[in-house]
Motif scaffolding. Structure first.
Motif, short mmCIF file in Angstrom:
data_model
loop_
_atom_site.label_atom_id
_atom_site.label_comp_id
_atom_site.label_asym_id
_atom_site.label_seq_id
_atom_site.Cartn_x
_atom_site.Cartn_y
_atom_site.Cartn_z
N ARG A 19 0.87 -1.20 0.00
CA ARG A 19 0.00 0.00 0.00
C ARG A 19 0.89 1.23 0.00
O ARG A 19 1.89 1.28 0.72
N ALA A 20 0.53 2.21 -0.82
CA ALA A 20 1.39 3.39 -1.01
C ALA A 20 0.90 4.57 -0.19
O ALA A 20 -0.31 4.80 -0.07
N THR A 21 1.85 5.33 0.36
CA THR A 21 1.54 6.59 1.04
C THR A 21 2.55 7.62 0.57
O THR A 21 3.76 7.37 0.62
N GLU A 35 7.49 13.20 -4.94
CA GLU A 35 7.15 12.04 -5.77
C GLU A 35 7.59 10.74 -5.12
O GLU A 35 7.69 9.72 -5.75
N THR A 36 7.88 10.82 -3.81
CA THR A 36 8.36 9.63 -3.10
C THR A 36 7.22 9.01 -2.29
O THR A 36 6.47 9.71 -1.62
N TYR A 37 7.14 7.70 -2.39
CA TYR A 37 6.08 6.97 -1.67
C TYR A 37 6.68 5.97 -0.70
O TYR A 37 7.73 5.38 -0.97
N ARG A 38 5.99 5.83 0.44
CA ARG A 38 6.33 4.76 1.36
C ARG A 38 5.43 3.58 1.01
O ARG A 38 4.24 3.76 0.77
N ILE A 39 6.01 2.38 0.97
CA ILE A 39 5.22 1.20 0.64
C ILE A 39 5.22 0.25 1.83
O ILE A 39 6.27 -0.29 2.21
N ARG A 52 10.74 2.33 -0.05
CA ARG A 52 10.54 3.66 -0.64
C ARG A 52 10.73 3.57 -2.16
O ARG A 52 11.62 2.86 -2.64
N ALA A 53 9.89 4.30 -2.90
CA ALA A 53 10.02 4.34 -4.36
C ALA A 53 9.49 5.67 -4.85
O ALA A 53 8.68 6.32 -4.18
N THR A 66 15.03 4.82 -6.76
CA THR A 66 14.57 4.85 -8.17
C THR A 66 14.81 3.50 -8.86
O THR A 66 14.58 3.36 -10.05
N GLY A 67 15.27 2.51 -8.09
CA GLY A 67 15.61 1.19 -8.67
C GLY A 67 14.41 0.39 -9.11
O GLY A 67 14.49 -0.46 -10.00
N GLY A 68 13.26 0.65 -8.47
CA GLY A 68 12.04 -0.09 -8.83
C GLY A 68 11.04 0.82 -9.55
O GLY A 68 11.18 2.04 -9.52
#
Length: 375
Positions: A257-259, A264-268, A278-279, A368-370
């Motif tokens: 689930r993304a927050t 533009e960074t999300y915690r998953i 992080r992505a 940014t790897g994923g």
């Protein structure tokens, strides 16, 4: 300096050579192609890629004139070609079986279509000589198909298909009968010939590696629909959905689930007892929205200790190792039971592996790897 990058699809002024407009094809109650629109440009090497039954061969057969659309229209160079018989189209098709005449020599196989069109003898001879040279078969002109190798037979079929200088050449799984090494050599030959002749090639294949090697653009298909159409690097690095990410190459897919945490960074949040990942994503996801993080194994670093300052790091033990000569793929099981693949290049000749079965290891990758995809 003018750029020499070939990308007519990015030019709003460029006119496509082939245009599918809302094309649907039904066989009885089965819909093989479902309201599909696609533009293919002159001089493209275009790949239709997908699993068996996704509709790619039906699309090719409609271009060749062997099937007509149930709805919609197909244009070639601005003209509607529905109902135009195959022999009246500026299109040629090279079949998987090569369909060579066994009783005719290589020379006569290539000359066949030209003679049938009533071309003058000297013109036929000159064109056949040109095709033999193009496909590097000059020495084999007098041989029969059974006297040459599979790879050479394929080149004869290609020479015959190109002899009449079609606007468009359709290739149906053209390398299906060749072994892996010959296949790779032939892919580069095909690209070379396509570039020299400037003919538009459309290839149907279920082999991702083949599509990624030869094509200027790839259309990934599933169940009669286009899932993504883009250049090979975009398909690989920026898949638009899980289907494309999973279909092309090797990938780890983590569901969570993304927050939103930054611009533009999300915690998953993804597994009980595992630290969040992080992505980044330029596509907006709602807070709490289900998402998938797709990470290629070569973007994952494997190490014995937790890397300092790593944004994404997970701990597990080596479950399996696939040694492929140039690279090793490690399958690492995390405490949550998730298995993640990491790839490492074998740069040295190794007498012993850095990691072996059951070793505890850390896997890490950059923010940014994923690729973050909406669920």
């Amino acid at each position: 300096m003018q750029s020499t990058i070939f990308a007519p699809w990015e030019d709003p002024e460029a006119k496509p050579l082939i245009r599918f407009q809302n094309v649907t094809k039904r066989f009885g109650t089965f819909t093989a192609i479902d309201d599909l629109s696609l533009d293919i440009y002159e001089k493209e090497f275009f790949a239709l890629l997908g699993p068996s039954g996704c509709g790619k061969t039906t699309m090719m057969r409609m271009l060749g004139g062997f099937e007509n659309p149930t709805e919609g229209r197909i244009e070639l160079a601005g003209k509607d070609i529905s109902g135009v018989p195959p022999n009246k189209r500026a299109v040629n098709m090279m079949f998987q079986s090569y369909a060579l005449f066994p009783h005719l020599s290589v020379w006569d196989n290539i000359a066949f279509g030209l003679r049938r069109d009533g071309r003058p003898k000297d013109e036929v001879a000159a064109r056949v000589a040109e095709m033999l040279k193009l496909t590097r078969l000059e020495k084999f002109g007098r041989r029969k198909p059974h006297q040459i190798s599979g790879g050479q037979r394929q080149r004869v079929a290609l020479a015959r298909s190109l002899a009449k200088a079609p606007k468009l050449l359709l290739l149906d799984e053209p390398m299906g009968a060749l072994d892996k090494k010959l296949r790779q050599d032939t892919q580069f030959e095909l690209m070379d010939i396509q570039e020299k002749t400037g003919t538009t090639f459309v290839i149907v294949t279920h082999d991702q590696e083949e599509a990624m090697t030869v094509a200027s653009r790839v259309a990934v298909m599933d169940e009669g629909k286009l899932i993504q159409v883009a250049t090979p690097d975009r398909i690989y690095e920026s898949p638009e959905n899980v289907y494309v990410a999973d279909f092309i190459g090797d990938v780890n897919i983590i569901e969570g689930r993304a927050t939103l945490e930054g611009e533009e960074t999300y915690r998953i949040d993804w597994a009980e007892g595992e630290a969040p990942l992080r992505a980044t994503s330029s596509t907006r996801l709602d807070n709490g929205q289900s998402c998938f993080l797709a990470i290629r194994p070569e973007k994952v670093t494997i190490s014995p200790e937790r890397p300092e300052g790593a944004v994404n790091a997970v701990h597990g033990k080596v479950l399996d190792i696939a040694y492929l000569g140039n690279i090793s793929t490690y399958h690492v099981e995390l405490a949550s039971g998730t298995v993640i693949k990491a790839q490492a290049a074998n740069t040295r000749r190794i007498s012993r592996r850095s990691f072996t079965w059951e070793d505890p290891v850390w896997l890490s990758w950059t923010v940014t790897g994923g690729v973050l995809l909406a669920g």
